[in-house]
Design a protein around this motif. Structure first.
Motif, PDB file in Angstrom:
ATOM      1  N   SER A 284     -13.104-135.012 -24.263  1.00  0.00           N
ATOM      2  CA  SER A 284     -12.714-134.416 -25.550  1.00  0.00           C
ATOM      3  C   SER A 284     -11.201-134.481 -25.726  1.00  0.00           C
ATOM      4  N   ASP A 287     -10.198-137.948 -26.758  1.00  0.00           N
ATOM      5  CA  ASP A 287     -10.516-138.235 -28.163  1.00  0.00           C
ATOM      6  C   ASP A 287      -9.474-137.608 -29.086  1.00  0.00           C
ATOM      7  N   SER A 291      -6.885-139.580 -31.680  1.00  0.00           N
ATOM      8  CA  SER A 291      -6.795-139.238 -33.113  1.00  0.00           C
ATOM      9  C   SER A 291      -5.350-138.935 -33.504  1.00  0.00           C
TER      10      SER A 291
END
Length: 303
Positions: A284, A287, A291
């Motif tokens: 997580s 990610d 982004s």
């Protein structure tokens, strides 16, 4: 001399009164002993050797509150050996009981019951037995005592002052001699009669039920020496020590197996779940970082 004059003579009346009083005293006490022995016999007849373990409280209460046998019972109770048991926990946490000794399965005594329940404690100690034993001697002793007393009194009444008085006093002396002889006969005869009555009554009323009580008490409580019981305890202690030694010997291996089983069953799944959670968190975070990097590139292209 007629019978009325004979039985109204004071020495003869004393002998007869002593004889009758002794008979009544003997019969009264022997009947009292017989009654209590029958009660005691009827009570202990309801018990069996196998019943003592769970009915001991019943017999203890009755014996303790019965004044006739309470003293002997309190002394006898101190010699009893009870079959103790230990509680053992099974595999399913169920309690099982194991006897301490393999041979002592019921209540036993280290002293013969006849030492406490015998003729002295159950019969002769309940009344003045020494008096009954001396009654024949007393009655026999009355014979020569009153015989010589009558003779002495008769000789003291002889009067030689005149021929008529001499003849009358000699006649009185002969009458007194006859009474003196009868006192001895009655005293010795009453002594023999009392002795026969006492022996027969004692045998029927006391000794026969006493022997039954002694026999039942002997059957109810087994006699075991204290040395034998201690030897049995020593044997059982050695067996328990051997079991404990074997358990201590196998304890490390069992502990290792239990530890491995505990780690494999509980700790490993927990660690796997923890590692899986950390991996998911790491993914997580990657990610989110990608982004953020993409947004920064878009802002650079605008300028």
């Amino acid at each position: 001399m007629n019978l009325i004059n004979i039985f109204t003579d004071i020495p003869i009346m004393i002998v007869i009164f002593t004889f009758i009083f002794s008979l009544i005293y003997c019969a009264k006490n022997y009947l009292y002993v017989n009654k209590n022995l029958k009660i005691f016999l009827a009570f202990i007849s309801n018990f069996k050797k196998t019943d003592l373990n769970f009915r001991f409280k019943e017999i203890d209460e009755w014996m303790s509150y019965n004044p006739y046998v309470s003293a002997a019972w309190m002394e006898f109770k101190n010699t009893l050996v009870f079959s103790e048991s230990i509680a053992l926990k099974g595999k399913n946490n169920d309690l099982t009981y194991k006897e301490v000794s393999s041979t002592v399965q019921n209540i036993q005594t280290t002293v013969d019951p006849l030492y406490f329940f015998n003729e002295e404690t159950l019969v002769t100690s309940k009344f003045n037995n020494k008096f009954l034993q001396t009654v024949p001697t007393i009655l026999t002793g009355f014979g020569p005592l009153f015989t010589f007393l009558n003779i002495a009194i008769a000789f003291g009444k002889i009067d030689f002052s005149s021929q008529e008085k001499t003849i009358a006093s000699v006649a009185g002396l002969m009458s007194s001699m006859q009474t003196a002889a009868l006192v001895s006969v009655i005293a010795v005869g009453s002594s023999l009669l009392f002795l026969m009555f006492e022996r027969i009554t004692c045998q029927i009323l006391c000794k026969i039920p006493l022997s039954k009580c002694e026999d039942l008490m002997g059957r109810l409580f087994d006699n075991i020496s204290s040395e034998k019981f201690l030897l049995e305890l020593l044997k059982e202690t050695k067996i328990q020590n051997n079991s404990i030694s074997n358990l201590i010997t196998t304890l490390p291996e069992q502990f290792k197996v239990a530890l491995n089983s505990g780690i494999a069953g509980n700790l490993v799944p927990y660690l796997e779940n923890l590692i899986f959670g950390i991996n998911q968190m790491n993914k997580s975070m990657k990610d989110v970082a990608k982004s953020a990097a993409a947004k920064a590139d878009d802002v650079d292209d605008l300028f």
